[in-house]
Write a protein that holds these residues in place. Structure first.
Motif, PDB file in Angstrom:
ATOM      1  N   SER A  47     -51.180  58.789  50.949  1.00 12.41           N
ATOM      2  CA  SER A  47     -50.577  57.729  51.750  1.00 12.41           C
ATOM      3  C   SER A  47     -50.620  56.445  50.953  1.00 12.41           C
ATOM      4  O   SER A  47     -51.689  56.044  50.495  1.00 12.41           O
ATOM      5  CB  SER A  47     -51.356  57.523  53.049  1.00 12.41           C
ATOM      6  OG  SER A  47     -51.510  58.743  53.731  1.00 12.41           O
ATOM      7  N   LEU A  48     -49.477  55.824  50.772  1.00 16.20           N
ATOM      8  CA  LEU A  48     -49.446  54.503  50.140  1.00 16.20           C
ATOM      9  C   LEU A  48     -49.373  53.468  51.249  1.00 16.20           C
ATOM     10  O   LEU A  48     -48.654  53.646  52.224  1.00 16.20           O
ATOM     11  CB  LEU A  48     -48.244  54.364  49.215  1.00 16.20           C
ATOM     12  CG  LEU A  48     -48.101  55.429  48.136  1.00 16.20           C
ATOM     13  CD1 LEU A  48     -46.997  55.043  47.157  1.00 16.20           C
ATOM     14  CD2 LEU A  48     -49.413  55.650  47.399  1.00 16.20           C
ATOM     15  N   MET A  49     -50.155  52.422  51.080  1.00 15.40           N
ATOM     16  CA  MET A  49     -50.251  51.432  52.155  1.00 15.40           C
ATOM     17  C   MET A  49     -50.000  50.036  51.624  1.00 15.40           C
ATOM     18  O   MET A  49     -50.213  49.769  50.443  1.00 15.40           O
ATOM     19  CB  MET A  49     -51.647  51.478  52.771  1.00 15.40           C
ATOM     20  CG  MET A  49     -51.989  52.839  53.364  1.00 15.40           C
ATOM     21  SD  MET A  49     -53.721  52.895  53.866  1.00 15.40           S
ATOM     22  CE  MET A  49     -54.187  54.499  53.282  1.00 15.40           C
ATOM     23  N   LEU A  88     -48.813  51.904  56.701  1.00 13.74           N
ATOM     24  CA  LEU A  88     -48.310  53.026  55.904  1.00 13.74           C
ATOM     25  C   LEU A  88     -46.940  52.701  55.327  1.00 13.74           C
ATOM     26  O   LEU A  88     -46.027  52.286  56.035  1.00 13.74           O
ATOM     27  CB  LEU A  88     -48.218  54.283  56.778  1.00 13.74           C
ATOM     28  CG  LEU A  88     -47.696  55.540  56.072  1.00 13.74           C
ATOM     29  CD1 LEU A  88     -48.665  55.998  54.990  1.00 13.74           C
ATOM     30  CD2 LEU A  88     -47.452  56.652  57.077  1.00 13.74           C
ATOM     31  N   GLY A 125     -53.621  52.759  48.471  1.00 14.49           N
ATOM     32  CA  GLY A 125     -53.539  53.785  49.503  1.00 14.49           C
ATOM     33  C   GLY A 125     -54.742  54.715  49.444  1.00 14.49           C
ATOM     34  O   GLY A 125     -55.835  54.293  49.073  1.00 14.49           O
TER      35      GLY A 125
END
Lengths: 245, 241
Positions: A52-54, A60, A136
């Motif tokens: 997950s890239l945040m 998100l 992430g």
């Protein structure tokens, strides 16, 4: 001992091509992340791997996973606002849960129930970070309860490290042809590199993540090891400017 | 080297107990361990390295800059007393640098050139797991007495207990979580040192002192303030302009 992490990094780098920003960088990054998850689920003792890239605030931005079930468990954490990957990001540390069935019901009530119902018994979440620069988290899922062994933990950390490098290089437009060896250092324990990151952030007036990407991009463009570039920055011989690529 | 006065030792352990409150500052704590070890056994330079979870050591704290460089040198060359203590899990005591070239061909001459004559390293142990090592560099050939070695090992044990923040670590995963957090905290501080150094036109060591002073003045944890320096600099007009 000293070789073990280098070996892990080499193993992971061998498994994965570099991001090749050929036009649509965001699409290329998604493709790369998908490959990374597939490679990781094979290399690790895992039934699913998701990433997950945040954004800075933990929203998100991009999610990819080795399979649809893992994908839905990953995004569920953001829908619910709870889960190991959310905690790993906000607490700046891995969150390792070898037995989801034994987790206190108050910790992630909805997420734990959903994960168990999906047949997941253990989850190990590793932040994608370099110091205060956060991108992430990487989640490793298993269908059986039990600790992740020390070698498997080391390999998972190496997957996280290489993912951070790939994301920075995509952002800094580092060519796929770059020699990875020449760019070692973003996660290599050279404190000069970390100091140079802070300095470059101030020099360029950009975020820390951007500064990391710019330093790597400069090292590649100049065909120099990142550590040498970082030394020049720290010792005052080099100051990146907003117009240098 | 003089054996420690019991009263001074008691003071240090009271200081440690005062530090180990909930949510304490791990970097300041390790810094204190290296400084107090140096004072207690009259060894001029002390450094501390931790396992990074990939089987490699990372620098965490040192009583001074020269020690820090020697610790980094050991990591870079994968050789030296700290690595031996870590790999074998046993102390290296009273190693004479004048006669250590066969043991550490690159490290021994480098340490000797920095003016050191003896070196000691004690593992940071949690039962059978070694999580790092405490390294002492002496400028005389004088040896640590057995009583001194016990005191230094006690300080190494205190460092381990403090790092893990729990009396019993039942699971390996807690160890990994805590160590990774501590290691990343060190990286955050280096990034903040860089940002402060550039903002104020000062060296990185002066930047570290500025960060420490500011953290104390505002009663904040070093790593928390460092994180704000590099993620929300605009919220620190005094410090980051």
């Amino acid at each position: 001992m000293g070789e073990s992490h280098q070996d892990d990094l080499a193993v992971v780098r061998d498994l994965l091509p570099r991001v090749a920003p050929a036009g649509d960088v965001a699409a290329d990054v998604r493709t790369w992340l998908g490959r990374m998850c597939s490679a990781a689920v094979t290399a690790l003792p895992a039934t699913g791997v998701g990433v997950s890239l945040m954004t800075d605030t933990g929203v998100l931005a991009v999610a990819k996973a080795s399979d649809t079930l893992t994908d839905s468990l990953g995004t569920l954490q953001f829908t619910l606002g709870e889960g190991p990957c959310v905690d790993a990001f906000h607490e700046h540390r891995p969150v390792l849960v070898p037995d989801l069935g034994a987790v206190a019901s108050t910790r992630w009530p909805a997420y734990t129930a959903a994960a168990l119902a999906s047949g997941v018994q253990a989850v190990f979440s590793f932040p994608l970070q370099v110091g205060a620069a956060r991108l992430g988290a990487l989640d490793v899922y298993r269908a059986e309860a039990g600790e992740l062994s020390a070698p498997a933990t080391g390999l998972a950390l190496a997957f996280a490290d290489v993912t951070v490098e790939a994301l920075l290089d995509a952002q800094g437009a580092v060519s796929a042809a770059a020699e990875p060896g020449g760019l070692d250092g973003v996660v290599d324990g050279h404190y000069v590199v970390y100091q140079a990151q802070g300095m470059t952030m101030v020099d360029l007036g950009v975020s820390l993540v951007d500064a990391l990407a710019r330093l790597r991009g400069h090292a590649y463009a100049a065909d120099r090891p990142l550590l040498d570039v970082a030394r020049d920055v720290v010792e005052g011989r080099l100051r990146l400017e907003p117009d240098t690529a | 080297m003089a054996t420690v006065a019991p009263a001074r030792l008691a003071e240090v352990f009271v200081e440690v107990a005062d530090t180990l409150v909930d949510d304490f500052d791990v970097i300041e704590f390790l810094q204190m361990i290296t400084t107090r070890t140096s004072e207690l056994v009259a060894v001029p330079a002390v450094g501390l390295l931790l396992d990074d979870g990939r089987g490699r050591l990372q620098f965490m704290a040192a009583s001074d800059e020269e020690t820090r460089l020697l610790e980094l040198f050991q990591i870079q060359h994968n050789e030296g007393p700290c690595l031996d203590a870590f790999t074998l899990g046993t102390p290296v005591v009273n190693a004479d640098l004048a006669h250590a070239e066969s043991r550490w061909p690159t490290f021994a001459p480098r340490a000797a050139a920095s003016g050191f004559r003896s070196v000691h390293a004690l593992p940071l142990r949690l039962r059978s797991t070694v999580i790092g090592a405490l390294n002492l560099f002496g400028t005389d050939a004088g040896s640590l007495e057995p009583g001194d070695v016990k005191i230094v090992q006690a300080l190494a044990d205190v460092a381990t207990i403090g790092l893990l923040q729990e009396k019993t670590i039942r699971h390996g995963e807690v160890l990994t979580e805590q160590l990774q957090h501590a290691l990343n905290s060190r990286v955050v501080i280096e990034q903040a040192k860089g940002a402060l150094a550039r903002t104020h036109g000062i060296g990185v060591d002066a930047a570290f002192e500025l960060l420490r002073t500011s953290a104390r003045t505002h009663n904040r944890k070093l790593v928390d303030l460092a994180r704000v320096v590099v993620t929300e600099p605009h919220t620190l007009p005094g410090l980051m302009r």
